[in-house]
Design an enzyme around this catalytic site. Structure first.
Site, PDB file in Angstrom:
ATOM      1  N   LYS A   1       7.689   1.407  16.207  1.00 38.19           N
ATOM      2  CA  LYS A   1       6.494   1.903  16.907  1.00 38.19           C
ATOM      3  C   LYS A   1       6.812   3.299  17.434  1.00 38.19           C
ATOM      4  CE  LYS A   1       3.233  -0.408  19.979  1.00 38.19           C
ATOM      5  NZ  LYS A   1       3.210  -1.280  21.156  1.00 38.19           N
TER       6      LYS A   1
HETATM    7  C1  E4P Z   1       0.017  -2.248  21.904  1.00 38.66           C
HETATM    8  O1  E4P Z   1       0.788  -2.219  20.974  1.00 38.66           O
HETATM    9  C2  E4P Z   1       0.392  -2.096  23.318  1.00 38.66           C
HETATM   10  O2  E4P Z   1       1.630  -2.748  23.508  1.00 38.66           O
HETATM   11  C3  E4P Z   1      -0.568  -2.741  24.270  1.00 38.66           C
HETATM   12  O3  E4P Z   1      -1.673  -3.271  23.591  1.00 38.66           O
HETATM   13  C4  E4P Z   1      -0.908  -1.940  25.477  1.00 38.66           C
HETATM   14  O4  E4P Z   1      -1.830  -2.651  26.258  1.00 38.66           O
HETATM   15  P1  E4P Z   1      -2.182  -2.249  27.765  1.00 38.66           P
HETATM   16  O5  E4P Z   1      -3.004  -1.012  27.739  1.00 38.66           O
HETATM   17  O6  E4P Z   1      -2.955  -3.414  28.299  1.00 38.66           O
HETATM   18  O7  E4P Z   1      -0.858  -2.041  28.465  1.00 38.66           O
END
Ligand code: E4P
Length: 229
Positions: free
Chosen positions: A83
């Site tokens: 990522k």
């Molecule tokens: C996605 O890959 C992220 O880890 C996640 O969806 C972030 O979510 P949040 O905005 O609720 O922290």
């Protein structure tokens, strides 16, 4: 649309993977930092449990550092997807990792133009954060639709991953708009189970069946293979 779980908790994946609805998982530095566990072991265990792509995020901010961390994360398990946060350095790292056939989830994408760049750099997944868009009063559905239309009408093979899902309605919206994947926290996956009519229906079926004890005995015999068909 496929469902991933958005988590850093092995226990949560152990529980929810048994439902048979998960095709993968996403983690992020915040989620892993919350767990006080060895991140490598957590990522590998989640990879085994979901038996599909599991995003593990780089924390370097320069391209060389992102590439080095991406290669190291990728070596943890065959299911790891690196990522990479969106930025010029992130695009450079994505391009370099993709050239080595290492799948990348480009994250923190909030516009169709960013999504276009991410896809062109070679990202396998492009993550659009719905909840965080709404945190700053931007219409998340409109943005996600724009990203989906932009990527689906081009030649790219990048898949749209709806992230920052805060409610069951976000997951349904992502599916209706045509996102390939939504990554959903365990709390929201639990909310997706619930309906008072489902609970009431189960209770009533059980009570009606229990009102005839001989039916219970018949079912026990059926399970034990003692019913003559
Ligand atoms: C996605 O890959 C992220 O880890 C996640 O969806 C972030 O979510 P949040 O905005 O609720 O922290």
């Amino acid at each position: 649309m496929r469902l991933f779980i958005d988590t850093g908790s092995v226990a949560e994946v152990e529980e929810i993977s048994a439902w048979g609805v998960l095709s993968g998982a996403t983690t992020n530095p915040t989620l892993l930092a919350r767990e006080h566990a060895d991140p490598g072991r957590t990522i590998c265990r989640i990879c085994d449990l979901v038996d599909g792509p599991v995003s593990a995020e780089v924390v370097a901010t320069d391209a060389a550092g992102m590439i080095a961390q991406g290669l190291a994360l990728s070596s943890l398990h065959e299911h790891v997807v690196v990522k990479v946060p969106f930025s010029p350095a992130g695009l450079e790292a994505t391009s370099a990792l993709a050239e080595q056939e290492i799948p990348v989830n480009m994250t923190l994408v909030f516009t169709a133009s960013q999504a276009l760049l991410a896809a062109e750099a070679g990202a396998t997944f492009v993550s659009c954060f719905l909840g965080r868009l709404e945190d700053v009063s931007i219409d998340s559905g409109e943005t996600l639709q724009g990203i989906i239309e932009t990527l689906h009408t081009g030649q790219t093979t990048a898949e749209v991953l709806a992230a920052s899902i805060r409610t069951p309605q976000h997951a349904v919206l992502a599916a209706r708009l045509g996102a390939e994947i939504a990554t959903v926290p365990g709390r929201v996956l639990h909310q997706m189970l619930a309906h008072p009519l489902t609970a009431a229906g189960i209770e009533r079926f059980g009570a009606d069946w229990a009102s005839r004890p001989e039916l219970g005995e018949w079912m026990t015999k059926l399970v034990d293979g003692e019913v003559v068909r």
